[in-house]
Scaffold this active site. Structure first.
Site, PDB file in Angstrom:
ATOM      1  CB  SER A  22      -6.091  13.187 -13.951  1.00 46.73           C
ATOM      2  OG  SER A  22      -7.400  13.375 -14.453  1.00 46.73           O
ATOM      3  CE  LYS A  60      -4.796  10.878 -10.608  1.00 48.87           C
ATOM      4  NZ  LYS A  60      -3.651   9.976 -10.918  1.00 48.87           N
ATOM      5  CE1 TYR A 103      -8.423  10.364 -10.210  1.00 48.08           C
ATOM      6  CE2 TYR A 103      -9.163  12.321 -11.393  1.00 48.08           C
ATOM      7  CZ  TYR A 103      -8.466  11.121 -11.366  1.00 48.08           C
ATOM      8  OH  TYR A 103      -7.804  10.705 -12.495  1.00 48.08           O
ATOM      9  CB  ALA A 108      -7.855  17.873  -3.819  1.00 53.60           C
ATOM     10  CG  ASP A 135      -1.915   1.123   1.241  1.00 49.59           C
ATOM     11  OD1 ASP A 135      -1.740   2.093   0.481  1.00 49.59           O
ATOM     12  OD2 ASP A 135      -2.884   1.038   2.023  1.00 49.59           O
TER      13      ASP A 135
END
Length: 354
Positions: free
Chosen positions: A183, A200, A196, A198, A104
């Site tokens: 992204s 990226k 998401y 934030a 992880d």
């Protein structure tokens, strides 16, 4: 001829010469840049490439291409069974079986241990691709601080931990590469994807900053800004609020031909950018247009995003605040005839139910 007659005589238009020197200089500059790019190209033959999130989706597509070019692979992901299937996939295509390491990456010690295991196994690391990602979709009202922390862990802290651990190895070899898969949502924020975006955005800033700092060490850093890609990821994304409606719109958009990019095509663009050490890779013209529009017409983009938010499923009391996977959010709209392309990519890229 009278003075009046003379005044009505038409004179030939003034000659306007084309700016040939400027045009020639532009062509020369373009040709020089192409030659310089070609000179930066490396061969992946025998190089060791580490790919986080390499067990499925875009990470697996990149792994297949690098393996076909002769790279020796190390794949990192949380799920051991997913990693085993990915390693089988690469081996069945006639390539060396990848080294796999369950971890992880949000946990610093696990990320550092993974890099140590890879370096001990291969004796070197030449390429690091930070691809691991997690998509959580839903209205801001249903998002929690934990959702933001999770996104930052996967998209920022994890890549940072892996990068810092890998740097001593990357610095040892000429032509080292660092690729960060951000992204379009890491340059233009999208409603119902705030955590998401934030994460990226943070990864984009990290990647661009690393590029300047690591140039002196001969490490070329590529920031990748993908548009919507058909990799099969919606089924393993997470949805909040009206999770079935959220999954439906997200998956239908992900399947639209012409609007979305085939996952394998995007992977080829990314591997090509890595090979040449390009500073940035944008996988679709739509992404480039969105970036330019946001920079030049921020008010228009802001209004457009606000309108888009009004059209998305609403938040409110009574809606489930628990995150559900795409597999748990199916409805008559998704899967359906409208989502066939995404379903095909799901089956092809190891995006199976967990």
């Amino acid at each position: 001829m009278s003075r009046n007659d003379a005044s009505t005589v038409r004179r030939p238009p003034a000659r306007r010469d084309l700016p040939w020197p400027l045009l020639a200089a532009g062509i020369a500059a373009w040709a020089a840049s192409r030659l310089m790019r070609r000179s930066r190209a490396i061969s992946f033959e025998g190089r060791v490439a580490v790919i986080s999130g390499g067990s499925r989706g875009l990470g697996l597509l990149i792994a297949r291409l690098l393996a076909a070019d002769g790279a020796r692979l190390a794949l990192l992901a949380r799920d051991p069974e997913e990693l085993r299937r990915a390693a089988d996939d690469i081996e069945q295509r006639g390539h060396e079986r990848p080294f796999v390491q369950p971890c992880d990456i949000r946990e610093r010690l696990q990320a550092e241990q993974a890099i140590r295991e890879v370096a001990a196994h291969f004796g070197r690391i030449d390429v690091l691709v930070n691809d691991a990602g997690m998509i959580e979709v839903g209205p801001l009202e249903h998002m929690t601080v934990n959702d933001f922390e999770t996104s930052m862990g996967v998209h920022f802290w994890g890549p940072l931990y892996l990068t810092l651990a890998a740097l001593p190895h990357l610095k040892k070899h000429r032509g080292a590469r660092l690729v960060n898969i951000s992204s379009i949502g890491g340059r233009v924020a999208v409603p119902h994807l705030v955590p998401y975006s934030a994460g990226k955005f943070a990864l984009t800033g990290l990647s661009d900053g690393l590029r300047a700092e690591l140039a002196k060490d001969g490490i070329r850093v590529t920031t990748v800004l993908p548009w919507l890609m058909r990799t099969g990821s919606p089924f393993n994304a997470w949805f909040k609020g009206q999770h079935r409606a959220e999954f439906a719109w997200f998956t239908i958009f992900d399947s639209l031909p012409g609007l979305t990019v085939d996952g394998e095509r995007a992977a080829r663009r990314i591997v090509d950018a890595c090979r040449h050490g390009d500073p940035e890779a944008v996988t679709a013209v739509y992404a480039r247009l969105a970036i330019v529009a946001d920079a030049m017409f921020p008010s228009f983009v802001a209004r457009s995003m606000a309108l888009m938010n009004r059209l998305l499923p609403a938040a409110g009391p009574g809606f489930d605040a628990e995150a559900r996977s795409g597999w748990q959010s199916r409805s008559r709209w998704a899967p359906s005839a409208l989502t066939k392309l995404t379903e095909k990519a799901t089956a092809a890229n190891n995006e199976v139910p967990r």
